[in-house]
Motif scaffolding. Sequence first.
Motif, PDB file in Angstrom:
ATOM      1  N   LYS A   1       0.842  -1.202   0.000  1.00 33.38           N
ATOM      2  CA  LYS A   1       0.000   0.000   0.000  1.00 33.38           C
ATOM      3  C   LYS A   1       0.880   1.257   0.000  1.00 33.38           C
ATOM      4  N   SER A   2       1.899   1.253   0.818  1.00 35.69           N
ATOM      5  CA  SER A   2       2.824   2.380   0.886  1.00 35.69           C
ATOM      6  C   SER A   2       3.573   2.557  -0.437  1.00 35.69           C
ATOM      7  N   ALA A   3       4.004   1.452  -1.027  1.00 36.68           N
ATOM      8  CA  ALA A   3       4.711   1.508  -2.309  1.00 36.68           C
ATOM      9  C   ALA A   3       3.813   2.097  -3.390  1.00 36.68           C
ATOM     10  N   LYS A   4       2.547   1.718  -3.372  1.00 36.67           N
ATOM     11  CA  LYS A   4       1.594   2.259  -4.351  1.00 36.67           C
ATOM     12  C   LYS A   4       1.442   3.766  -4.160  1.00 36.67           C
ATOM     13  N   GLN A   5       1.252   4.202  -2.922  1.00 36.87           N
ATOM     14  CA  GLN A   5       1.073   5.631  -2.653  1.00 36.87           C
ATOM     15  C   GLN A   5       2.295   6.438  -3.083  1.00 36.87           C
ATOM     16  N   THR A   6       3.467   5.915  -2.802  1.00 40.46           N
ATOM     17  CA  THR A   6       4.706   6.596  -3.191  1.00 40.46           C
ATOM     18  C   THR A   6       4.836   6.654  -4.713  1.00 40.46           C
TER      19      THR A   6
END
Length: 131
Positions: free
Chosen positions: A38-43
């Motif tokens: 999820k964090s990788a997607k947001q970044t």
Amino acid sequence: MKKGIIVFLFIGVLQNYANAEDVCGKAVNDGEVFSCFKSAKQTAEKTLNEEYLATKNRIAAEYSASPAALQSYTLTLTESQRGWLKYRDGQCNLESFMAEKGTVTYDALKDKCIARVDLERVEQLKSIPYE
């Protein structure tokens, strides 16, 4: 399909796609994996948006002397980006198809795909305007 089988399949998918650059492959439990994707997607989404704006700015600077060419190039970029977003969403739906929609496994697979494909697009955008 039972939850245990889905988690087992998900872990197998993660192992198949893991590579040395995949930070999420270092997660030690499902919660960390899901959070990492999820964090990788947001970044990646943030990076994509920033590069898209930078690309528009480069085009504007390069074609500032020719308003008609600038307008045409900008319109072409916008149409290309919309088409690319449709491709990305379809590709990521395809890659997450094996998991049931609405599950954390589905979301994690889709997030991982979006992050990867977004970063590929960032690299493409960096080369625009083409010479």
